[in-house]
Design an enzyme around this catalytic site. Structure first.
Site, short mmCIF file in Angstrom:
data_model
loop_
_atom_site.label_atom_id
_atom_site.label_comp_id
_atom_site.label_asym_id
_atom_site.label_seq_id
_atom_site.Cartn_x
_atom_site.Cartn_y
_atom_site.Cartn_z
CE1 TYR A 176 3.09 17.24 23.03
CE2 TYR A 176 2.17 18.97 21.64
CZ TYR A 176 2.05 18.12 22.73
OH TYR A 176 0.92 18.14 23.49
CB CYS A 177 6.43 23.51 19.82
SG CYS A 177 7.80 23.55 18.65
CB THR A 178 3.04 25.07 16.27
OG1 THR A 178 2.39 25.47 17.47
CG2 THR A 178 2.06 25.10 15.12
CB ILE A 205 1.64 19.75 16.07
CG1 ILE A 205 2.04 19.82 17.54
CG2 ILE A 205 0.25 19.19 15.92
CD1 ILE A 205 1.41 20.98 18.30
#
Ligand SMILES: [Zn+2]
Ligand SMILES: [Zn+2]
Length: 296
Positions: A176-178, A205
């Site tokens: 996951y990342c932003t 996210i």
């Protein structure tokens, strides 16, 4: 209150002449009071901007008027004001700098929705969740039980995978990342490196915390704009995972040390940042090379 909006978007797509868009895009944004940063490259677009809600609607239509961007997915948030000071539009080699130009997007991890991730947690499934962001981002917030590599920047991702994650090749992995953009190639690199069951959190996210606040996301979400951090949770025990560098109280706020030669990122509550002149240490407070304008 709340009459501004913040947009986050990206798309990997072949652009024939990205340099032609750059200039006219900047001009249009300035004329319509849109601020932020947008990168174009031959591989696509990556941007985050803010503006008054009606200008943001115009902005979305403007970008969607390009055939390449007609299905662009905008992640939206409300804000009280602009979250950027200026507008930057740049031509880039990669839309996210990660030295991953040679990685094929077609090998990207399978997309997992926030709902599906929520259920993996809820049902106690066996999976490994990996943060594809930098150390200072995961320090103030992360998914429950996430592996948070000590990356200084995304260019270290290959090294992290090759050196720290090889034990998990046969595990179910979720990256996951932003907003999802870094995972496109981060997960593809894992697949190309022989990881067997790799997923990427669709929409990042941002997409998850909107739907499931107060669940499996712990702390604040680091953002690269004037807000600095977004706090999705209301439950006291899920609000903060970091502590103030000075007083130890729980907080998700951070500053860059105002000694320009140091510039270290430190977690600090508002009281302590003021009390310490926006510096990380006594030595930095005494530095002659400090920022003139307070920021943070
Ligand atoms: Zn403090
Ligand atoms: Zn310092």
């Amino acid at each position: 209150m709340n009459d501004y909006k913040v947009l986050l978007f990206y798309k990997y797509i072949n652009l024939k002449e990205p340099e032609l868009i750059v200039h006219e895009h900047l001009q249009w944004c300035v004329q319509n009071d849109i601020k932020g940063r947008v990168f174009f490259a031959s591989e696509g677009v990556n941007g985050t901007v803010s503006g008054k809600a009606d200008n943001i609607e115009k902005y979305k239509s403007r970008l969607k008027s390009y055939p390449e961007f007609k299905d662009l997915w905008f992640k939206e948030d409300f804000a009280d004001e602009h979250v950027f000071k200026k507008m930057h539009v740049r031509l880039k080699n990669e839309i996210v700098s990660g030295d991953l130009k040679d990685v094929s997007l077609e090998h990207g991890g399978k997309r997992i929705s926030p709902e599906e991730l929520f259920h993996l947690y809820k049902e106690g499934k066996d999976f490994v969740i990996v943060d594809a962001r930098n150390w200072y981002e995961s320090k103030i917030g992360r998914f429950k039980n996430a592996i948070t590599p000590p990356m200084k920047n995304f260019r270290e991702w290959k090294k992290v995978v090759d050196e720290n994650l090889t034990d998990y090749k046969n595990k179910t992995i979720v990256t996951y990342c932003t907003g999802g953009i870094r995972c496109e190639k981060a997960s593809a690199y894992m697949v190309e490196s022989g990881f067997n069951d790799v997923y990427q959190l669709d929409g990042g996210i941002v997409n998850f915390i909107k739907k499931f606040p107060d669940t499996y996301w712990e702390g604040g979400m680091f953002v690269f704009d004037e807000r600095r951090v977004v706090n999705p949770n209301l439950k006291e025990e899920l609000k903060h995972i970091a502590q103030c560098h000075f007083c130890g109280k729980p907080t998700s706020y951070y500053i860059n040390c105002h000694n320009i030669d140091c510039d270290k990122i430190i977690v600090s509550c508002h009281r302590c940042k003021v009390g310490n002149d926006y510096c990380c240490s006594e030595d930095c407070r005494k530095s002659k090379n400090k920022r003139n304008v307070i920021h943070g």
